[in-house]
Structures are given as C-alpha cells and as structure tokens.
Design a protein around this motif. Structure first.
Motif, mmCIF file in Angstrom:
data_model
loop_
_atom_site.group_PDB
_atom_site.id
_atom_site.type_symbol
_atom_site.label_atom_id
_atom_site.label_comp_id
_atom_site.label_asym_id
_atom_site.label_seq_id
_atom_site.Cartn_x
_atom_site.Cartn_y
_atom_site.Cartn_z
ATOM 1 N N SER A 1 36.382 28.107 -37.158
ATOM 2 C CA SER A 1 36.340 28.994 -35.988
ATOM 3 C C SER A 1 36.123 28.209 -34.702
ATOM 4 N N ALA A 2 35.259 27.201 -34.772
ATOM 5 C CA ALA A 2 34.938 26.427 -33.569
ATOM 6 C C ALA A 2 36.144 25.677 -33.021
ATOM 7 N N ALA A 3 37.120 25.426 -33.875
ATOM 8 C CA ALA A 3 38.296 24.670 -33.435
ATOM 9 C C ALA A 3 39.285 25.517 -32.646
ATOM 10 N N ILE A 4 39.179 26.827 -32.737
ATOM 11 C CA ILE A 4 40.213 27.690 -32.152
ATOM 12 C C ILE A 4 40.276 27.613 -30.624
ATOM 13 N N PRO A 5 39.159 27.663 -29.888
ATOM 14 C CA PRO A 5 39.276 27.567 -28.421
ATOM 15 C C PRO A 5 40.009 26.306 -27.962
ATOM 16 N N GLY A 6 39.742 25.187 -28.617
ATOM 17 C CA GLY A 6 40.453 23.964 -28.265
ATOM 18 C C GLY A 6 41.931 24.038 -28.579
ATOM 19 N N GLN A 7 42.257 24.703 -29.682
ATOM 20 C CA GLN A 7 43.665 24.877 -30.033
ATOM 21 C C GLN A 7 44.372 25.754 -29.008
ATOM 22 N N LEU A 8 43.689 26.780 -28.531
ATOM 23 C CA LEU A 8 44.276 27.649 -27.505
ATOM 24 C C LEU A 8 44.501 26.877 -26.213
ATOM 25 N N ASP A 9 43.535 26.082 -25.824
ATOM 26 C CA ASP A 9 43.684 25.278 -24.607
ATOM 27 C C ASP A 9 44.841 24.292 -24.731
ATOM 28 N N ALA A 10 44.970 23.685 -25.904
ATOM 29 C CA ALA A 10 46.055 22.729 -26.121
ATOM 30 C C ALA A 10 47.413 23.412 -26.048
ATOM 31 N N LEU A 11 47.514 24.612 -26.597
ATOM 32 C CA LEU A 11 48.766 25.356 -26.511
ATOM 33 C C LEU A 11 49.100 25.710 -25.061
ATOM 34 N N ARG A 12 48.112 26.143 -24.316
ATOM 35 C CA ARG A 12 48.354 26.494 -22.913
ATOM 36 C C ARG A 12 48.807 25.266 -22.119
ATOM 37 N N GLU A 13 48.226 24.131 -22.438
ATOM 38 C CA GLU A 13 48.620 22.900 -21.744
ATOM 39 C C GLU A 13 50.050 22.521 -22.083
ATOM 40 N N ARG A 14 50.424 22.666 -23.349
ATOM 41 C CA ARG A 14 51.801 22.361 -23.751
ATOM 42 C C ARG A 14 52.789 23.306 -23.080
ATOM 43 N N ILE A 15 52.417 24.578 -22.986
ATOM 44 C CA ILE A 15 53.297 25.563 -22.352
ATOM 45 C C ILE A 15 53.501 25.203 -20.874
ATOM 46 N N ALA A 16 52.428 24.830 -20.222
ATOM 47 C CA ALA A 16 52.515 24.479 -18.795
ATOM 48 C C ALA A 16 53.439 23.297 -18.554
ATOM 49 N N GLU B 1 56.029 22.403 -20.607
ATOM 50 C CA GLU B 1 57.307 22.533 -21.299
ATOM 51 C C GLU B 1 58.395 23.028 -20.344
ATOM 52 N N THR B 2 59.498 22.294 -20.272
ATOM 53 C CA THR B 2 60.596 22.661 -19.370
ATOM 54 C C THR B 2 61.744 23.354 -20.093
ATOM 55 N N ASP B 3 61.836 23.172 -21.412
ATOM 56 C CA ASP B 3 62.897 23.819 -22.174
ATOM 57 C C ASP B 3 62.517 25.274 -22.426
ATOM 58 N N ALA B 4 63.396 26.200 -22.060
ATOM 59 C CA ALA B 4 63.085 27.624 -22.119
ATOM 60 C C ALA B 4 62.828 28.108 -23.538
ATOM 61 N N SER B 5 63.634 27.694 -24.513
ATOM 62 C CA SER B 5 63.459 28.164 -25.888
ATOM 63 C C SER B 5 62.187 27.595 -26.501
ATOM 64 N N ALA B 6 61.930 26.323 -26.218
ATOM 65 C CA ALA B 6 60.706 25.709 -26.739
ATOM 66 C C ALA B 6 59.472 26.359 -26.120
ATOM 67 N N ARG B 7 59.570 26.678 -24.835
ATOM 68 C CA ARG B 7 58.449 27.332 -24.157
ATOM 69 C C ARG B 7 58.197 28.724 -24.751
ATOM 70 N N ALA B 8 59.273 29.458 -25.013
ATOM 71 C CA ALA B 8 59.132 30.789 -25.594
ATOM 72 C C ALA B 8 58.475 30.724 -26.974
ATOM 73 N N GLU B 9 58.826 29.713 -27.755
ATOM 74 C CA GLU B 9 58.223 29.550 -29.074
ATOM 75 C C GLU B 9 56.729 29.253 -28.961
ATOM 76 N N LEU B 10 56.376 28.389 -28.029
ATOM 77 C CA LEU B 10 54.961 28.075 -27.817
ATOM 78 C C LEU B 10 54.190 29.299 -27.330
ATOM 79 N N GLU B 11 54.806 30.081 -26.473
ATOM 80 C CA GLU B 11 54.144 31.292 -25.969
ATOM 81 C C GLU B 11 53.910 32.291 -27.093
ATOM 82 N N ALA B 12 54.868 32.375 -28.032
ATOM 83 C CA ALA B 12 54.684 33.256 -29.180
ATOM 84 C C ALA B 12 53.530 32.769 -30.051
ATOM 85 N N GLN B 13 53.443 31.467 -30.245
ATOM 86 C CA GLN B 13 52.329 30.898 -31.002
ATOM 87 C C GLN B 13 50.996 31.206 -30.323
#
Length: 354
Positions: free
Chosen positions: A145-160, A162-174
């Motif tokens: 459970s403690a790992a989840i906030p960091g995982q969320l932050d990492a996903l948000r950073e990757r989304i920010a 990401e320039t490819d639209a399809s890859a960004r959409a996939e990350l946003e779904a995750q």
C-alpha cells in the motif's frame, strides 16, 4: 476435460488461448468496461481473472452448483469483489452461498466484507486469526500500500513528459485505474471467515464435492487447497504458483520456507490434472512442484548456514547462490527476493536466537 466458450463478449479485451477458451461477462468497472473474464474449465467451474480495467490483483475460482455458487477468493478490495460478483450474476442467477479464502493476504481476501450473513465465509483457523487482527498494518499489506502514492506520482510525471498521443492516452488510463484502486483501498474492512477448519474439510453441496485441504505451512501459515475430485482440478492460490514456462515464483515474505517443501508433498498427493494458481494461468505440469521443492530446500540451506555464521541479512542476500536452480527459475534464481531472506531470518531468530 470439457471446455466451453461463453458467448458473452468483452470486446477487445477478449483473449483466446489454446487450452482454455476465454470469455467475459458484462459488469461495471471504473470506466464502464468488464472487470473480469471467465473461463469454464469444467462443467460449472470457472477461472476468473481481471481484464485490466481495474485492479483485482489475483485470480478466483467460481463453482456453480445445482442451487448455489461457491466463490474461491474475493480479490483485493470491496470494489473489485463487487465487480466479480456482478460478473458471476451474468453467468447465473443462483445465489452465492459460500466464499472460500485460500489465505489471508490482501490480494485474495479483502473483498470478504461485501458478503452478508447469508453467505458462509470459510477459511483455515490461521486465516481467521490474521483477519481478526489489525492486518492492515501487517508488513506485507503495509509495504504494498505504501508504494502506491509513489507509483501515482511516477505515472503523472511520465504523462507530463509524454509527447506521443497514443502512449499518453495509455498512461492516463493506467493512472485512472491506479487512482481508483487507491480510493477503493480506503473502504477496506478486513472480514474474517465465519467457518474455520484445521486440517481438512469436505463440502458436499448442490451436487458437487469440494474438498478443502491445509497442506501445512508454506506461503502462509494457513493456506487452503481447494480440490474438486470429480473434475480433477485443484486451486492452489499462492501456495503453489506455476506457469507454462515454470519460471513463476511465489511470494515468500510471509512464508515458512523451511517447512514448505514438506507441505508441497501433500499437494502432490491429490489426484488432479489441472492446477489453478492465484496468479498466472492454469497449467498441468506436475514436475514444477518438485522444482519448487528443490529451490526452497536450497534456499533454506544457504540462508540457515549464513545465519549461523552471523552474516547480516543484507550480506546474506548478496551471497546466496542459487545458480543450480537457474534452469527452472532463470533470473529469479540469480536475484533472490530480499523479503524472503528477511522473513527467513525472523523465523531462524525464533528457533535459534543468538
């Protein structure tokens, strides 16, 4: 073994395999897509897995009998359990009367709370003990459970970035799935079994025999093998996690590694054709049981020797050499899980305190 294909489609998420035909039932997940797919392994016996649109974290077994349903494992959150139950309701209108917990860990038993008093929750004595305690603070649950906030932050950073639209959409779904899971965890109220057993329990209900066997300490202190003798199917949960390529390794952070190999002999004694694990695919290769016994025995021997020598946990992890097990476990033999060694040292400290 009979194989059946359900006709309920889950669209692009449907997957067909050579051995078992995958199919799905309609239910609501955070994005409105089906959360589970169901594969009929024998008449009325379904292997349930997540489709990926919400976090479920483990497999379940659904047993539809003449007048009721038995469910083995309730998933990781009440929300995931509700999705699973909706899927079952698309398979049958028979009521769910029995829930069986393979073991107590969060990924398998934290959906228990959605079931009312008309449903018997069955588990080993140890499962009731653990789920009656403050299990949410237990190390394994707390660490995941403690790992989840960091995982969320990492996903948000990757989304920010990401320039490819399809890859960004996939990350946003995750991100949406993980955010929904984080919220769902807050609802969890660990709920223990209402019926317990110690060694074995046979249920003959609704025209089917279902046997529950505690093989001995292994993945936890209270694992249950759910065995269908007529269908020759055994649900092993996390006590034994195999795969077609045999590289799967069970989590050992709550395990009894020194006793596990002997407990696995009791799994061997059941007359089954198909093993259904708590993670991964059903499989038929019984030789994998011996492979795990050999791995666990080798690991126990080395860890015990290092402990007796006074080597620290950290240094022990670095010194363990399980290259002899590489043929069956690949990189997992070269990189032993430190959580397993920590747990083994704790067990050794009880038996052989300095």
């Amino acid at each position: 073994m009979k194989r059946f294909l359900l006709t309920v489609s889950i669209g692009a998420l449907a997957v067909l395999t050579a051995q078992w035909q995958t199919s799905g039932a309609v239910l609501q997940s955070p994005d409105g897509s089906p959360s589970h797919r169901f594969e009929e392994l024998a008449d009325g016996v379904y292997f349930a897995t997540g489709t990926g649109v919400m976090t479920v974290m483990s497999n379940s077994l659904v047993i539809i009998n003449d007048d009721h349903v038995m469910l083995v494992d309730t998933s990781v959150t009440p929300a995931a359990a509700r999705g699973l139950v909706q899927g079952i309701e698309a398979l049958t209108d028979k009521p769910n009367k029995y829930v069986i917990n393979n073991h107590y860990q969060f990924a398998h038993a934290h959906g228990n709370q959605i079931f009312g008093d008309d449903v018997e929750i069955i588990g080993h004595d140890y499962v009731r003990t653990m789920l009656s305690s403050n299990v949410l603070t237990q190390r394994t649950n707390r660490t995941f459970s403690a790992a989840i906030p960091g995982q969320l932050d990492a996903l948000r950073e990757r989304i920010a970035g990401e320039t490819d639209a399809s890859a960004r959409a996939e990350l946003e779904a995750q991100l949406r799935i993980q955010e929904a899971h984080w919220e769902a965890l807050k609802e969890t109220e660990p709920t223990p079994p209402t019926v317990t057993y110690s060694d074995s329990l046979t249920l003959v209900k609704g025209g089917r025999e279902v046997q529950l066997h505690h093989p001995g300490p292994g993945h936890t202190g209270g694992d249950t093998l759910v065995f269908l003798p007529e269908e020759r199917i055994v649900f092993t949960g996390d006590f034994f996690v195999g795969s077609p390529d045999s590289h799967s390794m069970p989590y050992m952070g709550d395990g009894y590694v020194e006793e596990w190999p002997d407990s696995l002999h009791n799994l061997k004694g059941l007359q089954f054709d198909v093993m259904v694990p708590g993670h991964g695919r059903p499989f038929q290769d019984r030789t994998q049981i011996a492979h795990l016994q050999a791995f666990l025995s080798a690991l126990n021997a080395q860890v015990t020797a290092l402990y007796v020598e006074g080597v620290s946990v950290e240094d022990a992890v670095a010194q363990i050499d399980l290259s002899s097990q590489e043929d069956h476990y690949g990189a997992r033999a070269r990189n032993v899980d430190p959580r397993a060694v920590v747990r083994m040292y704790e067990r050794l400290q009880v038996k052989m305190p300095y």
